[in-house]
Design an enzyme around this catalytic site. Structure first.
Site, short mmCIF file in Angstrom:
data_model
loop_
_atom_site.label_atom_id
_atom_site.label_comp_id
_atom_site.label_asym_id
_atom_site.label_seq_id
_atom_site.Cartn_x
_atom_site.Cartn_y
_atom_site.Cartn_z
N LYS A 44 0.87 -1.18 0.00
CA LYS A 44 0.00 0.00 0.00
C LYS A 44 0.90 1.23 0.00
CE LYS A 44 -3.54 2.71 0.54
NZ LYS A 44 -4.46 2.93 -0.59
N CYS A 130 -2.54 9.60 -6.87
CA CYS A 130 -3.73 9.27 -6.07
C CYS A 130 -4.78 10.38 -6.26
CB CYS A 130 -3.38 9.14 -4.59
SG CYS A 130 -4.87 8.80 -3.61
C1 SIN Z 1 -6.30 5.61 -2.20
O1 SIN Z 1 -5.79 5.25 -1.13
O2 SIN Z 1 -7.08 6.59 -2.25
C2 SIN Z 1 -6.04 4.85 -3.45
C3 SIN Z 1 -4.60 4.84 -3.79
C4 SIN Z 1 -4.29 5.53 -5.07
O3 SIN Z 1 -5.17 5.76 -5.89
O4 SIN Z 1 -3.13 5.86 -5.31
#
Ligand code: SIN
Length: 310
Positions: A44, A130
């Site tokens: 993540k 993001c």
């Molecule tokens: C998110 O955590 O909003 C998704 C991750 C991303 O789109 O980079």
């Protein structure tokens, strides 16, 4: 038949893995990916401090698609660096990917310095795309800022680095971004993140809570945009920058098409969330069946070899 592939100097037994954000927030999830048929994992996206992310509900599935506005919930960089140290100790012959970002330019430098000074020397993915951080635009749509960040990063950063990009929709934007990326010793480019700021309506209402329902679209509906971006960068970037193709993969046929457009590795997001890590065994079987039909024995037999005519 082999699905072996390389990203920079790292080799992988397969060409499929998770997309950052899916099945990769905790050590348990990462372990499940290691135990699956996935080639490897990307974490993540980590920020300097842990983040709770946006209010719930923030993910909604509709058919083979999803909308999310997660807002980078994560355990913080120290957690992922420690997890990687442990995984590298227990799997000395495997390479992994650490995804990172921050919400401001100087903070991006701080987190990159933190990684640079850590004991982790493996692949790093800088997330410039993001769409879900409230009040923050996607860096990858700001070409000057992207170049400035890469200038600063490559003045000291010497481990294999890739960038995760948002989707582009105009040929001039492919040209401009590729010209910038070609200035740097990038190991890879990952196209695409979710298509930002879609709106999914059910029963006359938005389906997720943050940002009045706006969120990143993923799943089958983004495949054609993803393929266009993979192809655009494959044909514009210097050949030592590998492409990771992400977006719309639900079948072995989708993986095959990403590879045909030039991807060296293909990431799975929404479908992994819907099916779990067992999806990698199914995708592998389906991809191998297609390769068998064409008489291909390795992905190099067809990678990037999209035909010009029907
Ligand atoms: C998110 O955590 O909003 C998704 C991750 C991303 O789109 O980079």
């Amino acid at each position: 038949m082999t699905l072996k592939t390389n990203i920079g100097n790292d080799s992988f037994d397969s060409c499929m893995m998770n997309a950052s954000g899916v099945w990769c927030s905790t050590v348990d999830e990462l372990e499940a990916l290691i135990d699956s048929k996935a080639a490897t994992f990307v974490t993540k996206t980590a920020t300097l401090a842990p983040r709770e992310g946006n209010p719930l509900p923030r993910v909604h599935h509709f058919g083979p698609n999803s909308i999310n506005s997660s807002g980078l919930p994560n355990e913080g960089i120290d957690y992922y660096l420690e997890a990687l140290a442990n995984f590298e100790a227990t799997h000395p012959n495997r390479a992994f990917f650490l995804s990172v970002t921050e919400l401001a330019e100087d903070q991006i430098e701080t987190i990159m310095q933190r990684v640079h000074q850590s004991d982790y020397h493996g692949l790093v993915e800088l997330n410039l795309s993001c769409p879900n951080v409230i009040g923050k635009p996607q860096v990858g749509y700001d070409f000057e800022t992207t170049a400035r960040i890469l200038d600063r990063t490559f003045s000291y950063f010497d481990q294999p680095l890739g960038v995760k990009l948002p989707p582009y929709f105009d040929l001039s934007h492919f040209d401009q971004m590729a010209e910038i990326l070609n200035r740097y010793p990038l190991t890879y480019v990952n196209s695409i993140n979710s298509i930002g700021n879609g709106l999914v309506i059910e029963q006359d209402a938005v389906t997720i809570a943050p940002k009045q329902g706006y969120g990143g679209l993923g799943g089958a509906i983004i495949k054609q945009t993803a393929l266009a971006n993979v192809r655009a960068f494959y044909t514009r970037l210097k050949s030592d920058i590998a492409i990771i193709g992400t977006g719309g993969v639900t079948s072995g046929r989708d993986v095959f098409e990403h590879l045909l457009c030039g991807a060296s590795m293909v990431q799975v997001g929404t479908a992994l969330l819907q099916e779990g890590p067992a999806i990698f065994a199914r995708l592998e079987e389906e991809l191998k069946a297609i390769m068998d039909e064409y008489g291909y024995t390795s992905i190099d037999d067809f990678k990037g070899k999209l035909k010009d005519t029907i």
